[in-house]
Design a protein around this motif. Structure first.
Motif, short mmCIF file in Angstrom:
data_model
loop_
_atom_site.label_atom_id
_atom_site.label_comp_id
_atom_site.label_asym_id
_atom_site.label_seq_id
_atom_site.Cartn_x
_atom_site.Cartn_y
_atom_site.Cartn_z
N ALA A 143 -4.29 7.24 10.42
CA ALA A 143 -5.20 6.28 11.27
C ALA A 143 -6.51 6.04 10.73
CB ALA A 143 -5.12 7.12 12.41
N CYS A 144 -7.01 6.95 9.85
CA CYS A 144 -8.19 6.72 9.18
C CYS A 144 -8.22 5.52 8.02
CB CYS A 144 -8.88 8.00 8.49
SG CYS A 144 -9.51 9.06 9.46
N ALA A 145 -6.96 5.40 7.30
CA ALA A 145 -6.62 4.56 6.42
C ALA A 145 -6.27 3.18 7.12
CB ALA A 145 -5.55 5.08 5.57
N GLU A 146 -5.94 3.10 8.10
CA GLU A 146 -5.41 2.01 8.76
C GLU A 146 -6.87 1.15 9.53
OE1 GLU A 146 -2.44 -0.04 9.32
OE2 GLU A 146 -1.84 1.37 7.56
N LEU A 147 -7.48 2.25 10.23
CA LEU A 147 -8.82 1.89 10.70
C LEU A 147 -9.54 1.24 9.51
CD1 LEU A 147 -9.42 4.41 13.45
CD2 LEU A 147 -8.54 2.18 13.39
N SER A 148 -9.70 1.67 8.46
CA SER A 148 -10.59 1.39 7.37
C SER A 148 -9.91 -0.01 6.73
CB SER A 148 -10.56 2.49 6.12
OG SER A 148 -11.02 3.54 6.83
N GLY A 149 -8.91 -0.61 7.24
CA GLY A 149 -8.32 -1.87 6.78
C GLY A 149 -7.50 -1.80 5.29
N SER B 248 -4.59 -0.93 2.74
CA SER B 248 -2.97 -1.66 2.81
C SER B 248 -2.08 -0.70 3.10
CB SER B 248 -2.51 -1.87 1.41
OG SER B 248 -2.82 -1.15 0.52
N LEU B 249 -0.87 -1.08 3.52
CA LEU B 249 0.23 -0.11 3.88
C LEU B 249 0.60 0.86 2.73
CD1 LEU B 249 2.30 0.93 5.92
CD2 LEU B 249 3.85 -0.89 4.95
N PRO B 250 0.68 0.54 1.50
CA PRO B 250 0.90 1.55 0.37
C PRO B 250 -0.20 2.48 0.34
CG PRO B 250 1.30 -0.59 -0.38
CD PRO B 250 0.86 -1.07 1.04
N ALA B 251 -1.38 1.92 0.56
CA ALA B 251 -2.47 3.04 0.64
C ALA B 251 -2.40 3.87 1.56
CB ALA B 251 -3.94 2.20 0.60
N SER B 252 -2.12 3.37 2.82
CA SER B 252 -2.06 4.24 4.00
C SER B 252 -0.93 5.19 3.65
CB SER B 252 -1.65 3.37 5.39
OG SER B 252 -2.75 2.59 5.84
N ILE B 253 0.23 5.05 3.29
CA ILE B 253 1.37 6.01 2.94
C ILE B 253 0.76 6.88 1.89
CG2 ILE B 253 3.50 5.94 1.93
CD1 ILE B 253 4.36 3.38 3.05
N THR B 254 -0.14 6.53 0.93
CA THR B 254 -0.50 7.56 0.11
C THR B 254 -1.40 8.56 0.83
OG1 THR B 254 -0.41 5.83 -1.62
CG2 THR B 254 -1.70 7.78 -2.08
N TYR C 129 10.71 3.36 3.49
CA TYR C 129 11.19 2.24 2.88
C TYR C 129 11.40 0.91 3.72
CZ TYR C 129 12.43 4.20 -1.78
OH TYR C 129 12.33 4.81 -2.90
N GLY C 130 11.74 1.41 4.99
CA GLY C 130 11.89 0.20 6.15
C GLY C 130 10.50 -0.37 6.16
N LEU C 131 9.40 0.37 6.34
CA LEU C 131 8.09 -0.02 6.43
C LEU C 131 7.91 -0.87 5.43
CD1 LEU C 131 5.90 2.79 7.94
CD2 LEU C 131 6.39 0.56 9.18
N LEU C 132 8.13 -0.57 4.08
CA LEU C 132 7.80 -1.43 3.05
C LEU C 132 8.79 -2.82 2.70
CD1 LEU C 132 7.40 1.51 0.41
CD2 LEU C 132 5.50 -0.01 1.53
#
Length: 497
Positions: A27-33, A35-41, A292-295
């Protein structure tokens, strides 16, 4: 998986906390804008921090968590910098593997830092990260660790209420005689073989073979344990791929249901990690399919490739542990059983001193240590009791050793509970019974020369606790005497009926 005991609902609480911690990180990664790969990391960093940091005190856990980015971020930077240079990338990956396993000699902290460094390198391969993404990945890792730490050490600090005992250290030694050194060599060779064969199958998804080889070596100490763990990993992966075909593929990466199912998988990973490696791998495999589906790259052929790479990694481990500096199951088992028996001896002595009136004696702490050693001994014996083990004599012997060790632990627990009774009084018969138990352990364990403090002598007093303690000591002595048969004869000789 729900049939396994969960005293105090500890696994349940840890699993729920993990879901909250990982969700907060994402949630913190997503709210900070980001990317999806960064949120997964960021979610992966939070999961690893909650899963791998296992120091015995909250303070040490916090220090280890703070050190994770010190080792993880440089590895992350190195992996992204070498993204377009496969030969150098492969050499660097194997160097990280060796150092990560070698670091286990420094206990839980070394293991956590080694795993985190490896997974940072692995994550860049999974996400195909490039140098331009590095700032976002750094930010996501730091956010993930901060969010999971806020949950673990602030909002829900389970360990502060029930601090876990220190995990038993692996056997020592020097040079190649040290377990961690031998495993570092074995794991590096296994990962190198997995990398070579994996790349011949797929230039893009070879890293699953390396990841399989790496994780099979975590928390194993012998050839037999490694083989059993590899078998269980393949079983869990096969079932997980079947579930992925039914669950992940039809979703096509839909965000909301995928997020819910990933949360379920995180819960399952933590809840089943201790009792069942196969179930844990099932949830890991399903979660990988969902990601993998999200990506946007998931298809049935990718899951089939995952199975192939898992088989390659497991086979590489089999070759490495069989041909390179093998650590026999018998040697590893004998070491853990002897350490368990020595702990039984110390537990008995502490309980006797407490019953004799020594308020400084603490059998409860020894019992907690015994539980960990017993679990480790059972894990080392598990390959011998596995259904696929063709050696019936060794299987029967291992089962008898486990049963007798369990009985010893049961008697010691009961004795410690009686010692906690403030009204319990000392009886001279108790001293004699404890000495007989000590003699029985000395007969079984070569390293039992250390003299223990004797309970203070006293006049006989009649007390129900004393009689029950004597009964437990008698049964404990009997179990120790019976252990002489399976431990003292050749591993492949049939037990006398």
């Amino acid at each position: 998986m729900f049939a396994f005991p969960d005293p105090g609902l500890l696994r349940l609480r840890v699993s729920v906390r993990a879901v909250i911690g990982v969700a907060a990180a994402v949630a913190c990664a997503e709210l900070s804008g980001l990317s999806l790969p960064a949120s997964i990391t960021g979610g992966l960093a939070a999961l690893l921090a909650l899963f791998t940091v296992g120091d015995p005190t909250v303070r040490r856990q916090a220090v280890t968590t703070a050190l994770l980015p010190v080792t993880g971020l440089p590895v992350l930077a190195l992996a992204t910098a070498l993204h377009g240079l496969p030969p150098l990338r492969d050499v660097a990956f194997l160097a990280v593997v060796f150092c990560g396993v070698y670091a286990r000699r420094w206990g839980p902290r070394g293991q956590a830092l080694g795993i985190f460094a490896f997974m940072m390198f692995f994550a860049t391969q999974f996400l195909h990260a490039v140098p331009a993404q590095l700032p976002a990945l750094f930010a996501a890792v730091l956010m993930g660790l901060a969010a999971s730490s806020a949950v673990r050490f602030g909002a829900w600090c389970i360990e502060r209420r029930t601090p876990p005992p220190a995990a038993p250290a692996p056997p020592g030694g020097r040079g190649l005689a040290r377990l961690t050194t031998r495993q570092a060599v074995q794991c590096t060779l296994a990962c190198g073989l997995a990398l070579a064969v994996g790349q011949s199958i797929s230039d893009e998804r070879w890293y699953w073979a390396v990841g399989t080889a790496w994780w099979i070596f975590v928390n194993t100490a012998s050839r037999g344990e490694t083989l059993v763990r590899g078998f269980r990993r393949v079983v869990g992966t096969v079932v997980g791929i079947a579930a992925g075909l039914l669950i992940a593929v039809p979703l096509h990466g839909a965000p909301a249901p995928t997020a819910v199912l990933v949360a379920v998988c995180v819960f399952g990973i933590f809840y089943t990690a201790a009792p069942s490696y196969s179930w844990m791998m099932f949830f890991v495999t399903v979660m990988a399919g969902l990601l993998y589906g999200l990506l946007g790259v998931l298809h049935p052929g990718l899951l089939t490739l995952r199975l192939q790479q898992t088989a390659v990694g497991a086979l590489a481990c089999v070759i490495a542990v069989a041909a390179v500096l093998p650590i026999t199951t018998h040697a590893a088992t004998n070491a853990w059983v002897q350490r368990t028996l020595l702990c039984v001896r110390h537990c008995t002595a502490e309980a006797a001193r407490r019953l004799a009136g020594d308020t400084t004696a603490d059998p409860a702490a020894r019992v907690a240590e015994l539980e960990l050693l017993l679990a480790r001994a059972r894990a080392s014996l598990a390959p011998l009791t596995h259904p696929l083990n063709p050696f019936r004599a060794r299987k029967a012997r291992a089962r008898q050793v486990i049963e007798l060790l369990d009985d010893c632990a049961h008697r010691v627990r009961a004795l410690a509970e009686l010692a906690a009774d403030r009204d319990a009084s000392h009886d001279t018969r108790l001293t004699a019974a404890c000495r007989r138990v000590e003699a029985a352990v000395e007969h079984l364990v070569a390293d039992a020369s250390e003299s223990l403090a004797e309970p203070p002598s006293a006049e006989p007093h009649h007390h129900p606790a004393t009689d029950r303690a004597l009964a437990h000591l008698h049964h404990l002595e009997t179990s120790l005497t019976r252990l002489a048969a399976p431990l003292g004869s050749h591993p492949r000789e049939p037990l006398a009926s």
